[in-house]
Design a protein around this motif. Structure first.
Motif, short mmCIF file in Angstrom:
data_model
loop_
_atom_site.label_atom_id
_atom_site.label_comp_id
_atom_site.label_asym_id
_atom_site.label_seq_id
_atom_site.Cartn_x
_atom_site.Cartn_y
_atom_site.Cartn_z
N ALA A 31 0.84 -1.20 0.00
CA ALA A 31 0.00 0.00 0.00
C ALA A 31 0.88 1.25 0.00
O ALA A 31 1.96 1.26 0.59
N SER A 32 0.40 2.30 -0.65
CA SER A 32 1.16 3.55 -0.69
C SER A 32 0.76 4.49 0.44
O SER A 32 1.27 5.60 0.53
N GLN A 33 -0.15 4.05 1.31
CA GLN A 33 -0.60 4.80 2.48
C GLN A 33 -1.22 3.81 3.44
O GLN A 33 -1.42 2.66 3.08
N ASN A 34 -1.53 4.24 4.66
CA ASN A 34 -2.29 3.37 5.55
C ASN A 34 -3.63 3.10 4.89
O ASN A 34 -4.28 4.01 4.38
N SER A 35 -4.05 1.84 4.87
CA SER A 35 -5.27 1.44 4.17
C SER A 35 -6.25 0.82 5.15
O SER A 35 -5.91 -0.10 5.89
N THR A 59 5.30 -0.67 4.05
CA THR A 59 5.69 0.47 4.88
C THR A 59 4.47 1.18 5.46
O THR A 59 4.62 2.19 6.12
N SER A 60 3.29 0.64 5.21
CA SER A 60 2.05 1.23 5.69
C SER A 60 1.29 0.23 6.55
O SER A 60 1.62 -0.95 6.56
N SER A 61 0.26 0.71 7.23
CA SER A 61 -0.58 -0.17 8.05
C SER A 61 -1.78 -0.65 7.27
O SER A 61 -2.32 0.07 6.42
N HIS A 62 -2.23 -1.87 7.57
CA HIS A 62 -3.46 -2.43 7.03
C HIS A 62 -4.42 -2.52 8.21
O HIS A 62 -4.09 -3.13 9.23
#
Length: 139
Positions: A31-35, A59-62
């Protein structure tokens, strides 16, 4: 048998539906951001399966959220801590009466199954792997 798998879009928020996402494997990549993945109101037997198909540690949170803070998780996720020399594993429980959010910070691998028990409960099972333990919380 499960229906054909679906790859979820790289988006800040995705609203899941029974028609498009239940009864199948939902694949989540880097992901390119927290999703955040918002689940519909559960019903008995409504089932979602999620797997990580990223090329490396994300590098982001799911984040999975129920449709509201009166819908919560019961069950367990086994977290494999990949940042420990001894490679520890821990069972992580929601509180069973208010936790309506699951967060995987910087995941490396996971397979999570959610099954509707009633209109207010999702049963959760599966495993996660990463440096930061999976966390259950209220929204």
């Amino acid at each position: 048998a499960l229906a054909a798998p679906v790859t979820l879009a790289d988006a800040a928020s995705t609203t899941l539906t029974a028609a498009a996402n239940a009864g199948r494997v939902n694949m989540i990549g880097d992901a390119s951001q927290n999703s955040t993945y918002v689940l519909p109101t559960p019903s008995a037997g409504l089932t979602f399966k999620f797997i990580y198909i990223g090329a490396a540690t994300d590098t982001s949170s799911h984040i999975w959220q129920t449709a509201g803070n009166t819908i919560f998780f019961k069950g367990v996720l086994m977290h494999h801590d990949l940042n420990q020399t001894s490679q520890t594993s821990n069972v992580v429980f929601p509180d069973g009466n208010s936790n309506s959010e699951i967060t995987l910070a910087i995941p490396e691998a996971y397979e999570i199954t959610l099954v509707g028990v009633s209109a207010t409960v999702y049963a959760v099972s599966g495993w996660t792997g990463g440096n930061t333990p999976v966390a259950f919380a209220d929204q």
